[in-house]
Design a protein around this motif. Structure first.
Motif, PDB file in Angstrom:
ATOM      1  N   LYS A 153       0.777  -1.381   0.351  1.00  0.00           N
ATOM      2  CA  LYS A 153       0.278   0.132   0.236  1.00  0.00           C
ATOM      3  C   LYS A 153       1.033   1.448  -0.706  1.00  0.00           C
ATOM      4  CE  LYS A 153      -4.331  -1.538   1.443  1.00  0.00           C
ATOM      5  NZ  LYS A 153      -4.303  -2.837   0.679  1.00  0.00           N
ATOM      6  N   VAL A 154       1.765   1.146   0.447  1.00  0.00           N
ATOM      7  CA  VAL A 154       3.150   2.178   0.467  1.00  0.00           C
ATOM      8  C   VAL A 154       3.307   2.837  -0.689  1.00  0.00           C
ATOM      9  CG1 VAL A 154       4.445   3.408   2.383  1.00  0.00           C
ATOM     10  CG2 VAL A 154       3.298   1.701   3.152  1.00  0.00           C
ATOM     11  N   ASP A 155       2.891   3.162  -1.795  1.00  0.00           N
ATOM     12  CA  ASP A 155       3.358   2.819  -3.253  1.00  0.00           C
ATOM     13  C   ASP A 155       2.973   4.694  -3.088  1.00  0.00           C
ATOM     14  OD1 ASP A 155       4.876   2.263  -5.369  1.00  0.00           O
ATOM     15  OD2 ASP A 155       2.972   1.040  -6.043  1.00  0.00           O
ATOM     16  N   LYS A 156       3.351   6.029  -2.615  1.00  0.00           N
ATOM     17  CA  LYS A 156       2.609   7.078  -3.448  1.00  0.00           C
ATOM     18  C   LYS A 156       3.726   7.499  -4.873  1.00  0.00           C
ATOM     19  CE  LYS A 156       5.130  10.501  -0.891  1.00  0.00           C
ATOM     20  NZ  LYS A 156       6.328   9.695  -1.494  1.00  0.00           N
ATOM     21  N   ASP A 157       2.975   8.278  -5.555  1.00  0.00           N
ATOM     22  CA  ASP A 157       3.449   8.574  -6.523  1.00  0.00           C
ATOM     23  C   ASP A 157       4.178   9.931  -5.888  1.00  0.00           C
ATOM     24  OD1 ASP A 157       1.360   7.468  -7.809  1.00  0.00           O
ATOM     25  OD2 ASP A 157       0.167   9.392  -7.792  1.00  0.00           O
ATOM     26  N   ASN A 158       5.698  10.218  -7.307  1.00  0.00           N
ATOM     27  CA  ASN A 158       6.441  11.158  -6.906  1.00  0.00           C
ATOM     28  C   ASN A 158       6.876  12.259  -7.497  1.00  0.00           C
ATOM     29  OD1 ASN A 158       7.498  10.140  -3.907  1.00  0.00           O
ATOM     30  ND2 ASN A 158       8.183   8.261  -5.015  1.00  0.00           N
ATOM     31  N   TYR A 159       6.715  12.910  -7.035  1.00  0.00           N
ATOM     32  CA  TYR A 159       7.239  14.482  -7.815  1.00  0.00           C
ATOM     33  C   TYR A 159       8.422  15.137  -7.775  1.00  0.00           C
ATOM     34  CZ  TYR A 159       2.214  14.237  -8.011  1.00  0.00           C
ATOM     35  OH  TYR A 159       0.661  14.006  -8.163  1.00  0.00           O
ATOM     36  N   LYS A 160       8.596  15.813  -9.006  1.00  0.00           N
ATOM     37  CA  LYS A 160       9.738  16.492  -9.390  1.00  0.00           C
ATOM     38  C   LYS A 160       9.256  17.719 -10.022  1.00  0.00           C
ATOM     39  CE  LYS A 160      15.060  15.929 -10.169  1.00  0.00           C
ATOM     40  NZ  LYS A 160      15.773  15.132 -11.405  1.00  0.00           N
ATOM     41  N   ASN A 162       7.232  19.349  -9.299  1.00  0.00           N
ATOM     42  CA  ASN A 162       5.816  19.482  -9.555  1.00  0.00           C
ATOM     43  C   ASN A 162       5.068  18.879 -10.813  1.00  0.00           C
ATOM     44  OD1 ASN A 162       5.153  21.566  -6.935  1.00  0.00           O
ATOM     45  ND2 ASN A 162       5.072  23.507  -8.140  1.00  0.00           N
ATOM     46  N   GLU A 163       5.946  18.239 -11.120  1.00  0.00           N
ATOM     47  CA  GLU A 163       5.863  17.319 -12.265  1.00  0.00           C
ATOM     48  C   GLU A 163       5.558  15.722 -12.122  1.00  0.00           C
ATOM     49  OE1 GLU A 163       7.426  16.295 -16.510  1.00  0.00           O
ATOM     50  OE2 GLU A 163       7.609  19.051 -15.704  1.00  0.00           O
ATOM     51  N   GLN A 164       5.134  14.912 -12.276  1.00  0.00           N
ATOM     52  CA  GLN A 164       4.456  13.682 -11.602  1.00  0.00           C
ATOM     53  C   GLN A 164       6.067  12.681 -12.775  1.00  0.00           C
ATOM     54  OE1 GLN A 164       1.101  12.173 -10.900  1.00  0.00           O
ATOM     55  NE2 GLN A 164       1.792   9.668 -10.969  1.00  0.00           N
ATOM     56  N   LEU A 165       6.294  12.170 -11.813  1.00  0.00           N
ATOM     57  CA  LEU A 165       7.338  11.090 -12.092  1.00  0.00           C
ATOM     58  C   LEU A 165       6.785  10.061 -12.896  1.00  0.00           C
ATOM     59  CD1 LEU A 165      10.512  11.822  -9.497  1.00  0.00           C
ATOM     60  CD2 LEU A 165      10.017  12.521 -12.039  1.00  0.00           C
ATOM     61  N   PRO A 166       7.318   9.520 -13.743  1.00  0.00           N
ATOM     62  CA  PRO A 166       6.861   7.599 -13.950  1.00  0.00           C
ATOM     63  C   PRO A 166       6.925   6.410 -12.393  1.00  0.00           C
ATOM     64  CG  PRO A 166       8.953   8.761 -15.442  1.00  0.00           C
ATOM     65  CD  PRO A 166       8.519   9.202 -14.522  1.00  0.00           C
ATOM     66  N   VAL A 167       5.557   6.093 -12.616  1.00  0.00           N
ATOM     67  CA  VAL A 167       4.801   4.986 -12.188  1.00  0.00           C
ATOM     68  C   VAL A 167       5.898   4.294 -10.876  1.00  0.00           C
ATOM     69  CG1 VAL A 167       3.757   2.341 -11.355  1.00  0.00           C
ATOM     70  CG2 VAL A 167       2.763   4.930 -13.208  1.00  0.00           C
ATOM     71  N   MET A 168       7.198   3.470 -12.230  1.00  0.00           N
ATOM     72  CA  MET A 168       8.464   3.067 -11.918  1.00  0.00           C
ATOM     73  C   MET A 168       9.189   4.102 -10.575  1.00  0.00           C
ATOM     74  SD  MET A 168      11.009   3.845 -14.320  1.00  0.00           S
ATOM     75  CE  MET A 168      12.920   3.330 -13.453  1.00  0.00           C
ATOM     76  N   TYR A 169       9.001   4.712 -11.131  1.00  0.00           N
ATOM     77  CA  TYR A 169       9.595   5.983  -9.821  1.00  0.00           C
ATOM     78  C   TYR A 169       9.056   6.241  -7.762  1.00  0.00           C
ATOM     79  CZ  TYR A 169      13.164   7.518 -13.094  1.00  0.00           C
ATOM     80  OH  TYR A 169      14.352   7.247 -13.476  1.00  0.00           O
ATOM     81  N   ASN A 170       7.627   5.213  -8.486  1.00  0.00           N
ATOM     82  CA  ASN A 170       6.527   5.338  -6.385  1.00  0.00           C
ATOM     83  C   ASN A 170       7.240   4.722  -5.904  1.00  0.00           C
ATOM     84  OD1 ASN A 170       4.609   6.136  -8.598  1.00  0.00           O
ATOM     85  ND2 ASN A 170       2.992   4.795  -7.818  1.00  0.00           N
ATOM     86  N   ASP A 171       6.991   4.936  -4.461  1.00  0.00           N
ATOM     87  CA  ASP A 171       7.674   4.789  -3.658  1.00  0.00           C
ATOM     88  C   ASP A 171       7.957   2.739  -3.647  1.00  0.00           C
ATOM     89  OD1 ASP A 171       7.828   6.687  -2.615  1.00  0.00           O
ATOM     90  OD2 ASP A 171       6.645   6.954  -0.802  1.00  0.00           O
ATOM     91  N   ALA A 172       6.799   2.317  -3.545  1.00  0.00           N
ATOM     92  CA  ALA A 172       7.513   0.376  -3.932  1.00  0.00           C
ATOM     93  C   ALA A 172       7.881   0.055  -4.805  1.00  0.00           C
ATOM     94  CB  ALA A 172       5.780   0.227  -3.447  1.00  0.00           C
ATOM     95  N   HIS A 173       7.253   0.898  -5.399  1.00  0.00           N
ATOM     96  CA  HIS A 173       8.500   0.261  -7.434  1.00  0.00           C
ATOM     97  C   HIS A 173       9.979   0.160  -6.645  1.00  0.00           C
ATOM     98  CE1 HIS A 173       4.252   0.496  -8.443  1.00  0.00           C
ATOM     99  NE2 HIS A 173       4.847  -0.004  -9.734  1.00  0.00           N
ATOM    100  N   SER A 413      -4.825  17.661  -1.712  1.00  0.00           N
ATOM    101  CA  SER A 413      -3.786  18.088  -2.927  1.00  0.00           C
ATOM    102  C   SER A 413      -3.408  16.852  -4.226  1.00  0.00           C
ATOM    103  CB  SER A 413      -2.629  18.257  -1.650  1.00  0.00           C
ATOM    104  OG  SER A 413      -1.298  17.938  -2.997  1.00  0.00           O
ATOM    105  N   GLN A 414      -3.502  17.053  -5.057  1.00  0.00           N
ATOM    106  CA  GLN A 414      -3.261  15.837  -6.065  1.00  0.00           C
ATOM    107  C   GLN A 414      -1.426  15.193  -5.513  1.00  0.00           C
ATOM    108  OE1 GLN A 414      -5.043  14.539  -8.478  1.00  0.00           O
ATOM    109  NE2 GLN A 414      -3.523  13.421  -9.084  1.00  0.00           N
ATOM    110  N   GLU A 415      -0.590  15.417  -5.184  1.00  0.00           N
ATOM    111  CA  GLU A 415       0.328  15.021  -4.406  1.00  0.00           C
ATOM    112  C   GLU A 415       0.157  14.475  -3.202  1.00  0.00           C
ATOM    113  OE1 GLU A 415       3.988  17.490  -4.319  1.00  0.00           O
ATOM    114  OE2 GLU A 415       3.220  18.424  -6.363  1.00  0.00           O
TER     115      GLU A 415
END
Length: 602
Positions: A153-160, A162-173, A413-415
């Motif tokens: 479940k701990v698979d947050k989207d990450n941003y750089k 203000n731009e969302q990074l690809p899914v492979m940069y999500n926490d669990a990924h 917030s979207q983030e």
């Protein structure tokens, strides 16, 4: 060389950091343990700490580095592997030269172990003692596994910027990639349910597929709470050519950390179903896996790969340990919370360990402090709780949220925002105060608690490891959050690793004389309390589905009690306490029958 584990117990993951360096502490004795790899910051700090301590040449990885999360995970795991192998080599040298050290080690092995018997025979030899022992140790000893855990479940989207990074940069990924790229040959424990996107991502790494000899370099362990879930998840992965090497069954409530209650299904009946249907699980997954490997042009395996069934949650005596091994044919039993009282095995600061030692049964409870919104086992009186109360007395709520691992709410917030953060709680409290006039005092207090109960787990669960090693803790003072299972209430002594292992194998007893109920009775009590509380806490309006769910919950528990009645009647285990157990089962049956499930008013 044999690869049979030396022990039939393992140390599961505990929190974000209580087992952060457990392999460095215990793997040389053949004990397997699990590291949480979701928080790259503590992995980096611990890597720097051990690099200095053992004079290694691992370099720091800053947050400015491309893909730093995954790289930090890989570097830490590679370092742990190096240290474990070096300690293991030294340990083998020591016990092949020193008869007393060898005898000490033998006292830590299971009494049923072939290895123990063989060493016993060798040690009584008069001639060529050293050489025989050395060759035998070289051929038969292996270190404990350095396994890792990812809470799906701990698979947050990450941003750089203000731009969302690809899914492979999500926490669990990123954590998964870090493990996949490490040199470890071990297992990844996936817990907290299915994350299809994350499961699919595993296909990108060769190490999760069998090689030409049918060997998996990286194995998958699924932590599950029932057979149906195991079958669904196992087949989902098998369709991708991925094999689940172990199903780790955990008690829904009699465990540490997050408690994922089943629908009234008790541990005994769940284990029985796994025992009866294990072959179904194997055959179903094997057929799907072969198909997928063929389509992908991967190495095929002629017969099913090894699949282990293990169990954990609330085990406290050697008799319970042996019962689980014998009755359900499990491969290993997890002992978690009691190891928090073993300084040689886990990373806990002195103050928190003392709190655990002194705490009584009523001090351990199922809290609402987790930002994930899942019940969370903890203990009264932690430094985190004390600091939180001091802040609240000044009208301040919420945490500064420096790590954002659980910033998963998209409400504002979207983030993503964490429900334990000051930012989130300030908005929610403002909304609540605006409605104050419309609510009763009781309803207002209830809603306020629901907002402010949440604690910062990301910081609270790692602070103990920093404090134990004397590492600097920056930022707002958060104290320590600890998440032991309720079973730890019956352990009240700090013990050595050797004593704990001897206790597990029945060669000593570290429990005091306090009356400790059988683990199954303890779990049953928790489920009865859980159902009562669910009904009491429910809103005035009961829905059809809610009523149906509670009825199923009650029915499953009554069936579970019936199962235990029959099981303990024929089992050779727990004979001294059979009357007590029988009486307690009857007692809970009457309590359950008396619980009235609210009906839907039409």
């Amino acid at each position: 060389m044999t690869t049979k584990p030396l022990h039939n117990f393992h140390i599961p993951v505990m929190g974000l950091a209580y087992t952060i360096d457990s392999p460095i502490r215990v793997a040389q004795y053949g004990i397997s343990s699990v590291i949480s790899i979701i928080d790259d910051e503590i992995l980096e700090k611990m890597k720097n700490f051990y690099t200095k301590k053992f004079n290694l040449d691992y370099l720091g990885i800053s947050t400015k580095t491309e893909d730093y999360r995954a790289k930090r995970v890989t570097a830490y795991l590679d370092m742990v592997d190096d240290i474990v192998n070096e300690k293991f080599e030294s340990f083998k040298q020591e016990i092949s030269k020193n008869r007393e050290a060898l005898k000490d080690f033998m006292t830590m092995l299971p009494n049923t172990s072939d290895l123990k018997n063989s060493l016993q025979n060798l040690i009584s030899q008069k001639d060529n003692w050293g050489d025989s022992i050395k060759n035998f140790i070289e051929a038969n000893l292996i270190p404990g596994s350095i396994d890792v855990n990812i809470m799906t479940k701990v698979d947050k989207d990450n941003y750089k910027k203000n731009e969302q990074l690809p899914v492979m940069y999500n926490d669990a990924h990123a954590s998964l990639r870090g493990f996949a790229n490490s040199k470890l040959s071990s297992s990844m424990v996936l817990s907290a349910g299915m994350n299809p996107r994350l499961y699919s991502y595993m296909e990108e790494f060769e190490d999760f597929f069998p090689n030409e000899n049918g060997i998996l370099k990286k194995k998958i362990i699924l932590k599950v709470s029932d057979f149906r879930s195991a079958m669904i998840q196992g087949n989902f992965l098998a369709k991708k050519g991925l094999w689940v090497s172990e199903y780790r069954i955990e008690s829904g409530l009699n465990c540490g950390g997050h408690a994922f209650a089943t629908e009234g299904m008790l541990l005994g009946p769940i284990m029985e179903e796994f025992k009866q249907k294990k072959n179904e699980l194997i055959q179903s997954a094997h057929a799907l896996m072969i198909n997928a490997l063929e389509q992908k042009g991967k190495h095929l395996v002629s017969k099913p790969l090894e699949m282990k069934i293990t169990v954990q949650g609330g085990v406290g005596t050697s008799e319970e340990h042996d019962f689980l091994l014998a009755t359900y044919d499990v491969d290993s039993v997890g002992w978690g919370s009691p190891f928090l009282l073993v300084p040689e095995a886990t990373s806990v600061d002195t103050e928190t360990r003392n709190l655990l030692l002194k705490a009584k049964e009523q001090d351990f409870y199922l809290s609402k402090i987790s930002p994930l919104g899942v019940p969370f086992n903890t203990v009264k009186g932690t430094s985190n709780e004390i600091l939180k109360l001091q802040k609240e007395a000044k009208g301040k709520h919420g945490s500064s949220c420096p790590k954002k691992l659980l910033a998963l709410s998209k409400e504002f917030s979207q983030e993503g925002t964490c429900t334990a953060s000051k930012k989130y709680q300030d908005i929610k409290l403002e909304e609540l105060y605006a409605q104050k006039e419309l609510l009763s005092a009781e309803e207002f207090d209830k809603r306020k608690s629901e907002i402010t109960d949440k604690a910062c787990l990301c910081v609270g669960l790692v602070n103990a490891a920093y404090m134990e090693q004397g590492l600097e803790i920056k930022g707002e003072k958060q104290g320590v959050v600890i998440c032991p299972g309720p079973n730890i209430a019956f352990f009240d002594k700090e013990v050595s690793l050797s004593e704990m292992v001897k206790h597990i194998y029945g060669n000593t007893n570290i429990l005091s004389d306090i009356q400790r109920p059988n683990m199954f009775i303890n779990e049953l009590k928790m489920y009865v309390d859980y159902l009562k509380k669910e009904i009491t806490d429910s809103s005035i309006q009961i829905t059809q589905s809610q009523s149906k769910k509670w009825n199923a919950f009650k029915k499953n528990m009554l069936e579970g009690i019936e199962y235990y009645h029959n099981l303990f009647k024929t089992s050779s285990f727990f004979s001294q306490k059979s009357q007590t157990i029988d009486h307690q089962l009857q007692e809970y049956k009457h309590i359950l029958i008396a619980i009235e499930i609210p009906q839907v008013i039409k």
